[in-house]
Enzyme design. Structure first.
Site, mmCIF file in Angstrom:
data_model
loop_
_atom_site.group_PDB
_atom_site.id
_atom_site.type_symbol
_atom_site.label_atom_id
_atom_site.label_comp_id
_atom_site.label_asym_id
_atom_site.label_seq_id
_atom_site.Cartn_x
_atom_site.Cartn_y
_atom_site.Cartn_z
ATOM 1 N N ASP A 36 45.607 49.054 27.387
ATOM 2 C CA ASP A 36 46.187 49.126 26.050
ATOM 3 C C ASP A 36 45.125 49.016 24.966
ATOM 4 O O ASP A 36 43.997 48.568 25.223
ATOM 5 C CB ASP A 36 47.200 47.982 25.853
ATOM 6 N N LYS A 58 49.525 51.853 22.698
ATOM 7 C CA LYS A 58 50.457 50.741 22.571
ATOM 8 C C LYS A 58 50.126 49.773 21.457
ATOM 9 O O LYS A 58 50.345 48.567 21.576
ATOM 10 C CB LYS A 58 50.614 49.973 23.885
ATOM 11 N N MET A 173 53.673 40.262 16.808
ATOM 12 C CA MET A 173 53.964 41.664 16.488
ATOM 13 C C MET A 173 54.985 41.836 15.367
ATOM 14 O O MET A 173 55.919 42.624 15.481
ATOM 15 C CB MET A 173 54.458 42.405 17.736
#
Length: 512
Positions: A36, A58, A173
């Site tokens: 990632d 990602k 996130m």
């Protein structure tokens, strides 16, 4: 066909040293690595040189490969009998969609294994000096994601439950939605004066910490341009004494340093600079190659026992000499009674690693001082001396010993050539980010750095390991801003630390 296996490996939050030992072991077996964007690219060096490396993206808003394609890729490569490592930032099962990948592998009948990783939900706050639990403040921890599956109808987050939960809350996130999430928590009854900390690019030398309250943190993030990737910590622990911010208080924190040693030798300096907080990266400008005349070199090594003195001018020379010696002989005693001289502590340490003692090492680590130390120890007239050195290197030792009457032979152990293969990543990093400092450990590293023709900022400083390297740099028209007093890697790191001053004091938290 051999049975394949897929390892779902947590890469940790950013610092490559936070990869687990098991994760490193599995990377060392990989035939295919699917990684990632949030994985530190340095971790790919733990994979075998021939392993296929596939970037799956990602990041929020930037998915190089859709999740269903990643699942299919893992299944396909594993069913083909390969050893696959799926390298995922943080921990694979904490908001990392590792569970979905495991389900896809299981459904296809693939063998798989999960290797947990340190999550940024804990590692990020720790590097900012924030313990997520503390007996004086809380005994519970809630972790939630601010980035949900966009295909879902509505949000599954129960902001009232999150707001009412005791203890620390950590959000991953969700920095792009911080204003909306903060307002939802306020509307759900969370105290506006709840301390909040944001930690960006946690555990890396680019880490930034922003502190405030639930009422003002979104406005602060917007005004300062605070961007993802970041972790948010809500709760009393976010207001603890900023002196706990050990990482951002390191003396070289935030300094970007390019290390120009050979790829095989850069690690020790890079690691030490990182321990001091620097964003150190490798830009190798040279590499070493074996002796140009292997037969002549091996013949001199075979007859080394017939000399009175053996002189080493570099660690590379010691490696080459003793590598050849143990190919020819089985017993260290076959070197006989020859005495050994070394130009400096790094070279002496390398000789010692082969279980040989250095008899002479000058206080000042130059060729001239080595000759002086030998002459002080004994008359060298008519003594047979074998000098192990690189092709094209300084021949001061041989010349001056010959003038003193010694019978000198030179064993050309290796040669230094420009690095043209292993420096692409370093060049790209320098072109993108530049450097506050560039380090040089030999005249050849400086010469070949200059040949790269890179655009160097006027504010960039240059550091030299010692006077010989400094002289070479000045001949090339380069400034010498830092020169090590002790001419070895620890001495160079100490000089850099001294140049940039004392450790920084942690700023007081804003908004509290």
């Amino acid at each position: 066909m051999p049975e394949g296996i897929c390892y779902l490996v947590g890469a940790g939050p950013g610092d490559p040293l936070l990869l687990t030992l098991k994760g490193k072991s599995r990377l060392g077996r990989a035939q295919v690595v699917v990684y990632d964007s949030l994985c530190n690219p340095e971790l790919l060096d733990f994979a075998p040189a021939g392993a296929e490396k596939i970037h799956a993206g990602k990041r929020a808003g930037d998915h190089t490969m859709p999740q269903q394609d990643i699942n299919a890729l893992l299944v396909r490569e594993t069913l083909a009998g390969k050893t696959v490592v799926r390298l995922k930032g943080g921990d694979p099962f904490l908001f990392g969609r590792g569970g979905e990948e495991a389900e896809a592998l299981a459904a296809a009948g693939c063998r798989f294994e999960t290797v947990p990783g340190i999550t940024s939900a804990i590692g990020g706050p720790a590097y900012a000096g924030i313990p997520v639990t503390h007996r004086s403040h809380n005994t519970t921890l809630t972790i939630f994601t601010g980035h949900e599956d966009p295909a879902k109808e509505g949000s599954s987050l129960d902001f009232r439950a999150i707001a009412a939960a005791p203890g620390t809350k950590v959000m991953l996130m969700g920095i792009e939605r911080l204003k909306t999430i903060s307002q939802s928590l306020l509307d759900s009854g969370m105290d506006p004066q709840t301390p909040v900390a944001l930690v960006r690019e946690a555990t890396t030398p680019r880490q930034q910490t922003l502190r405030g309250t639930l009422a003002d943190i979104a406005a602060q993030a917007e005004s300062t341009g605070f961007k993802a990737p970041a972790v948010a910590i809500f709760g009393e622990v976010a207001a603890l004494d900023p002196k706990l911010r050990w990482f951002e208080s390191l003396p070289l924190f935030g300094k970007r340093i390019a290390v120009t040693r050979t790829r095989s030798q850069a690690g020790a300096l890079t690691e030490r600079l990182r321990e001091l907080g620097a964003d150190a990266y490798e830009l190798p400008t040279i590499r070493t190659e074996p002796a140009p005349d292997k037969r002549a070199f091996y013949e001199l090594v075979a007859y080394a026992h017939s000399y009175d003195w053996l002189v080493f001018t570099s660690p590379n020379g010691a490696d080459a000499f003793f590598g050849a010696f143990y190919e020819i002989y089985r017993d260290a005693r076959d070197l006989g009674g020859v005495r050994i001289a070394s130009v400096g502590p790094a070279t002496a340490a390398r000789v010692n690693s082969f279980r040989f003692q250095v008899d002479i090492q000058p206080e000042k680590h130059t060729a001239e001082n080595l000759v002086a130390a030998l002459a002080k120890e004994t008359s060298v007239e008519n003594l047979k001396i074998l000098v192990v050195r690189p092709e094209g290197g300084r021949d001061v030792v041989s010349e001056q010993l010959s003038k003193l009457g010694a019978i000198v032979d030179e064993a050309i152990a290796y040669r230094t050539v420009p690095e043209t293969e292993a420096n692409a990543a370093g060049i790209a990093r320098f072109q993108k980010d530049g450097a506050d400092l560039v380090t040089f450990t030999s005249g050849s590293t400086a010469e070949n750095f200059q040949k790269l023709g890179l655009q160097v900022s006027a504010s960039t400083k240059f550091a030299s390991i010692g006077p010989v390297t400094s002289a070479a740099m000045r001949q090339l028209g380069m400034r010498v801003d830092i020169e090590a007093e002790t001419h070895d890697i620890p001495g160079l790191a100490a000089a850099i630390e001294k140049f940039f001053g004392t450790p920084k004091k942690s700023p007081q938290p804003s908004g509290t």
